[in-house]
Write a protein that holds these residues in place. Sequence first.
Motif, PDB file in Angstrom:
ATOM      1  N   ASP A 104       0.829  -1.209   0.000  1.00  0.00           N
ATOM      2  CA  ASP A 104       0.000   0.000   0.000  1.00  0.00           C
ATOM      3  C   ASP A 104       0.868   1.266   0.000  1.00  0.00           C
ATOM      4  O   ASP A 104       0.440   2.316   0.440  1.00  0.00           O
ATOM      5  N   ALA A 105       2.082   1.139  -0.532  1.00  0.00           N
ATOM      6  CA  ALA A 105       3.003   2.273  -0.576  1.00  0.00           C
ATOM      7  C   ALA A 105       3.456   2.519  -2.013  1.00  0.00           C
ATOM      8  O   ALA A 105       3.340   1.647  -2.869  1.00  0.00           O
ATOM      9  N   ASP A 106       3.952   3.723  -2.253  1.00  0.00           N
ATOM     10  CA  ASP A 106       4.478   4.090  -3.568  1.00  0.00           C
ATOM     11  C   ASP A 106       5.925   4.532  -3.410  1.00  0.00           C
ATOM     12  O   ASP A 106       6.296   5.144  -2.404  1.00  0.00           O
ATOM     13  N   THR A 107       6.729   4.239  -4.427  1.00  0.00           N
ATOM     14  CA  THR A 107       8.138   4.619  -4.406  1.00  0.00           C
ATOM     15  C   THR A 107       8.357   5.796  -5.343  1.00  0.00           C
ATOM     16  O   THR A 107       7.993   5.748  -6.517  1.00  0.00           O
ATOM     17  N   PHE A 108       8.945   6.846  -4.782  1.00  0.00           N
ATOM     18  CA  PHE A 108       9.220   8.075  -5.516  1.00  0.00           C
ATOM     19  C   PHE A 108      10.730   8.231  -5.686  1.00  0.00           C
ATOM     20  O   PHE A 108      11.476   8.109  -4.713  1.00  0.00           O
ATOM     21  N   GLY A 109      11.151   8.497  -6.905  1.00  0.00           N
ATOM     22  CA  GLY A 109      12.552   8.818  -7.152  1.00  0.00           C
ATOM     23  C   GLY A 109      12.764  10.283  -6.838  1.00  0.00           C
ATOM     24  O   GLY A 109      11.879  11.112  -7.062  1.00  0.00           O
ATOM     25  N   VAL A 110      13.931  10.609  -6.287  1.00  0.00           N
ATOM     26  CA  VAL A 110      14.203  12.006  -5.941  1.00  0.00           C
ATOM     27  C   VAL A 110      15.577  12.422  -6.452  1.00  0.00           C
ATOM     28  O   VAL A 110      16.503  11.611  -6.539  1.00  0.00           O
ATOM     29  N   GLY A 111      15.672  13.690  -6.796  1.00  0.00           N
ATOM     30  CA  GLY A 111      16.931  14.221  -7.277  1.00  0.00           C
ATOM     31  C   GLY A 111      16.940  15.731  -7.212  1.00  0.00           C
ATOM     32  O   GLY A 111      15.961  16.361  -6.808  1.00  0.00           O
TER      33      GLY A 111
END
Length: 112
Positions: A18-25
């Motif tokens: 129930d989670a989402d993975t976000f890329g960050v930069g």
Amino acid sequence: MSDADPDHERAETDDRADADTFGVGIHVTREELQFVVRVPSSIDSGWTDPEEFQRLVERVVWDHLDQEATLRGIASSTSSGETVTLGTVTLRPDGTVVDHSLSAPSEESRDG
């Protein structure tokens, strides 16, 4: 005895369900450093306010990395137009951090 624990692996999978993975930069322009959040195409419908979850992702990143040192390093070693990847943050819509793979940037982490 094996180190692999099927129950533990199943629990980790359930935690991420129930989670989402976000890329960050950080994207570098001539004028500024821009915090970038890469949003998955199949984002959970629980995320109702894009600005809110982007602020949450940013807060999580700076809770785990030294903001001043990270930005100073990027500004001094990255050309305009490049994006430096900081990693990923996995969150639930309620703001719970499930996992992260954040690290200070290195030469290999540039997207260019």
